[in-house]
Design an enzyme around this catalytic site. Structure first.
Site, PDB file in Angstrom:
ATOM      1  N   HIS A  46      91.490  14.577  26.872  1.00 61.53           N
ATOM      2  CA  HIS A  46      90.367  14.454  25.948  1.00 61.53           C
ATOM      3  C   HIS A  46      89.784  15.831  25.601  1.00 61.53           C
ATOM      4  O   HIS A  46      88.647  15.939  25.179  1.00 61.53           O
ATOM      5  CB  HIS A  46      89.289  13.549  26.544  1.00 61.53           C
ATOM      6  CG  HIS A  46      89.729  12.125  26.634  1.00 61.53           C
ATOM      7  ND1 HIS A  46      90.673  11.712  27.542  1.00 61.53           N
ATOM      8  CD2 HIS A  46      89.382  11.028  25.919  1.00 61.53           C
ATOM      9  CE1 HIS A  46      90.884  10.405  27.389  1.00 61.53           C
ATOM     10  NE2 HIS A  46      90.115   9.972  26.415  1.00 61.53           N
ATOM     11  N   TRP A 228      90.271  -9.143  36.146  1.00 65.91           N
ATOM     12  CA  TRP A 228      89.340  -9.987  35.388  1.00 65.91           C
ATOM     13  C   TRP A 228      87.917  -9.418  35.363  1.00 65.91           C
ATOM     14  O   TRP A 228      87.166  -9.657  34.424  1.00 65.91           O
ATOM     15  CB  TRP A 228      89.335 -11.410  35.973  1.00 65.91           C
ATOM     16  CG  TRP A 228      89.152 -11.466  37.453  1.00 65.91           C
ATOM     17  CD1 TRP A 228      87.976 -11.524  38.144  1.00 65.91           C
ATOM     18  CD2 TRP A 228      90.184 -11.445  38.440  1.00 65.91           C
ATOM     19  NE1 TRP A 228      88.191 -11.540  39.498  1.00 65.91           N
ATOM     20  CE2 TRP A 228      89.553 -11.495  39.720  1.00 65.91           C
ATOM     21  CE3 TRP A 228      91.583 -11.393  38.387  1.00 65.91           C
ATOM     22  CZ2 TRP A 228      90.271 -11.496  40.912  1.00 65.91           C
ATOM     23  CZ3 TRP A 228      92.295 -11.393  39.578  1.00 65.91           C
ATOM     24  CH2 TRP A 228      91.640 -11.436  40.810  1.00 65.91           C
TER      25      TRP A 228
END
Length: 337
Positions: A46, A228
């Protein structure tokens, strides 16, 4: 092949490059400093690696060189801003500064930003807030690049989350995407010709894989952190960024060919208002010392608090130069020429 590039050399090259593509002197300096600082901290994915794509987005008109973020509504310590599709880095610096100002005035300040572009390394703005003496909670939504848990197609974003806490001996700065690996990091492993140390996404057969080529050639189906749990957290951060900014959700961002017009949150808290700075520092060090003082699972390893390795990387890279991929650096030089 890797090259060693000094920080001042990178800053000089990038400053000239951003000037060439129409940024003012002040803005070109800010962009060059941010990309260099990200690389110094060891986040090439980045930092320098993103520069060619950043320039490509400018050429395509996705990033508007002359646009700036502007306030569109104010509600005491909460404000809404519009990024007007300007540089995500410059918009992020502006909105972090504004959240810091509001926090020092009200104790807490929140800026909700819409219609902005990729902020590159979100942790940069966590450091910015911590250097100003503020706690920060910052996050952004993205294009769809992860399946919601149990689904095949990518319908949620890896929505990076940043939390920073000012500390005298070295700020605590958590900077993480909600995918096990950011796609910038997966690209970095691909450039090196290496496998990921852990599974990072799904391949074409819906099997978890640590092969960057298989993950990236399969429509960017990243693995949510915590399975999840990361899937649910991604959805909630997208909801908050969208609702508070009245901006685009991951769904709407995904309707465009390019990742643009995203929504972000900049929340700062000014802890000096409690007038117990010594106690705060003592409690932080207590937590850090407790987690440091542990027998490692593997000999020679150790535990780190969030942001500790970034500080170490910066110290090392300032002294010996930054490791930069040869092809990436050549692309940057070609853009300048």
């Amino acid at each position: 092949m890797q090259l060693k590039i000094k920080a001042n050399e990178m800053q000089d090259v990038l400053f000239k490059l951003f000037l060439k593509y129409g940024f003012t002197v002040e803005k070109a300096k800010s962009l060059a400093n941010t990309h260099t600082e990200n690389t110094l901290n060891g986040v090439n994915s980045h930092g320098i690696n993103r520069v060619p794509l950043f320039i490509e987005y400018i050429k395509k008109g996705i990033i508007k060189v002359d646009s700036e973020a502007q306030k569109i509504a104010a509600f005491g310590s909460i404000e809404r801003w519009d990024g007007n599709l300007g540089s995500g880095v410059l918009n992020a610096i502006t909105c972090t500064d504004r959240a810091i100002y509001l926090a020092k005035k009200h104790g807490i300040g929140l800026v909700a930003l819409r219609n902005t572009n990729h902020w590159m390394r979100g942790g940069a703005y966590g450091w910015q807030a911590a250097n100003a003496g503020c706690i920060s909670i910052l996050f952004t939504n993205t294009k769809p690049n992860m399946p919601a848990w149990g689904g095949q197609d990518s319908r949620i974003g890896n929505n990076p989350l940043v939390i920073s806490i000012p500390r005298k001996e070295g700020h605590v700065v958590l900077d993480m995407s909600l995918s096990q690996f950011s796609f910038g990091k997966i690209n970095e492993y691909q450039l090196k010709g290496e496998k990921l140390p852990h599974p990072g996404g799904w391949d074409a057969d819906n099997e978890l894989s640590n092969d960057p080529d298989k993950i990236l050639s399969n429509g960017e189906r990243g693995l949510p952190i915590g399975y999840w749990k990361g899937s649910s957290l991604s959805m909630v951060l997208d909801m908050l960024a969208t609702l508070l900014s009245a901006g685009n959700s991951t769904y709407n961002i995904g309707l465009s060919e390019y990742e643009t017009a995203i929504s972000q949150i900049y929340l700062c808290i000014y802890p000096d208002l409690f007038h117990d700075k010594n106690i705060q520092q003592k409690l932080l060090n207590e937590i850090i010392d407790y987690t440091h003082d542990v027998t490692p699972m593997k000999e020679g390893h150790k535990t780190y608090y969030p942001g500790e390795q970034a500080l170490q990387n910066k110290t090392k890279n300032l002294k010996s130069g930054m490791q930069v991929n040869h092809d990436v650096w050549q692309k940057v030089l070609n853009l300048l020429d």
